[in-house]
Enzyme design. Structure first.
Site, PDB file in Angstrom:
ATOM      1  N   ASP A  42      -1.091  -2.370   1.164  1.00 58.77           N
ATOM      2  CA  ASP A  42      -2.142  -2.747   0.222  1.00 58.77           C
ATOM      3  C   ASP A  42      -2.912  -3.931   0.804  1.00 58.77           C
ATOM      4  OD1 ASP A  42      -3.453  -4.066  -2.131  1.00 58.77           O
ATOM      5  OD2 ASP A  42      -2.377  -2.516  -3.242  1.00 58.77           O
ATOM      6  N   ILE A  43      -4.228  -3.941   0.652  1.00 60.80           N
ATOM      7  CA  ILE A  43      -5.028  -5.043   1.211  1.00 60.80           C
ATOM      8  C   ILE A  43      -4.992  -6.289   0.326  1.00 60.80           C
ATOM      9  CG2 ILE A  43      -6.542  -3.535   2.555  1.00 60.80           C
ATOM     10  CD1 ILE A  43      -8.710  -4.037   0.389  1.00 60.80           C
ATOM     11  N   ASN A  99      -0.316   3.049 -11.993  1.00 60.76           N
ATOM     12  CA  ASN A  99      -1.246   2.658 -13.049  1.00 60.76           C
ATOM     13  C   ASN A  99      -2.107   3.868 -13.377  1.00 60.76           C
ATOM     14  OD1 ASN A  99      -0.390  -0.090 -12.978  1.00 60.76           O
ATOM     15  ND2 ASN A  99      -1.672  -0.416 -11.206  1.00 60.76           N
ATOM     16  N   HIS A 112      -1.963   7.072  -7.071  1.00 58.77           N
ATOM     17  CA  HIS A 112      -1.220   6.379  -6.026  1.00 58.77           C
ATOM     18  C   HIS A 112      -0.053   5.619  -6.643  1.00 58.77           C
ATOM     19  CE1 HIS A 112      -4.423   3.641  -7.412  1.00 58.77           C
ATOM     20  NE2 HIS A 112      -3.633   2.629  -7.078  1.00 58.77           N
ATOM     21  N   HIS A 114       2.391   2.242  -6.145  1.00 60.08           N
ATOM     22  CA  HIS A 114       2.600   0.936  -5.520  1.00 60.08           C
ATOM     23  C   HIS A 114       4.097   0.801  -5.279  1.00 60.08           C
ATOM     24  CE1 HIS A 114      -1.401  -0.814  -6.579  1.00 60.08           C
ATOM     25  NE2 HIS A 114      -1.336   0.114  -7.528  1.00 60.08           N
TER      26      HIS A 114
END
Length: 129
Positions: A42-43, A99, A112, A114
């Site tokens: 993740d950025i 989410n 997606h 996390h």
């Protein structure tokens, strides 16, 4: 159906950043990839280890998944386990979050997971308000 769902029969959409990452059109710090799933850093990490696991197929959110997506959804979970193991956080524990929708904090409308870990994440309680 999500208004930002630009699904074209589950194919890559022109304006989806995750579709572009999955296709290799946008660079990422990829940690895993197979014919159905891609995982990358993740950025904006929220933990020492924060990885994203996405299907190559465009599905806007869990609300847009169909019974035909059963295999790819299972592959997402197994890929989450694999990247946690590869990142060295499986033994101490990790959190997997999806989410779903704006109120849940979904920002990119391509389903997606996390995968967070690398420290004690504490209980899943947050101050409200």
């Amino acid at each position: 159906m999500n208004p930002e769902n630009h699904t074209a029969g589950g194919m890559q959409t022109m304006d989806c950043i995750f579709c572009k990452i999955a296709a290799g059109e946008i660079p990422s710090r990829k940690v895993y990839g197979d014919d159905q799933v891609v995982a990358f850093h993740d950025i904006q990490p929220q933990a020492p280890v924060h990885l994203l696991v996405i299907p190559r197929k465009h599905i806007a959110s869990l609300n847009d998944a169909t019974p035909e997506d059963t295999e790819v959804l299972g592959r997402l979970l197994l890929a989450a386990r694999k990247v946690a193991e590869d990142a060295g956080i499986a033994g101490s524990g990790y959190r997997v979050i999806n989410n779903c929708g704006k109120d849940a904090g979904q920002v990119v409308f391509h389903i997606h997971l996390h995968v967070l870990g690398g420290e004690d994440l504490g209980p899943l309680t947050a101050p409200r308000g």
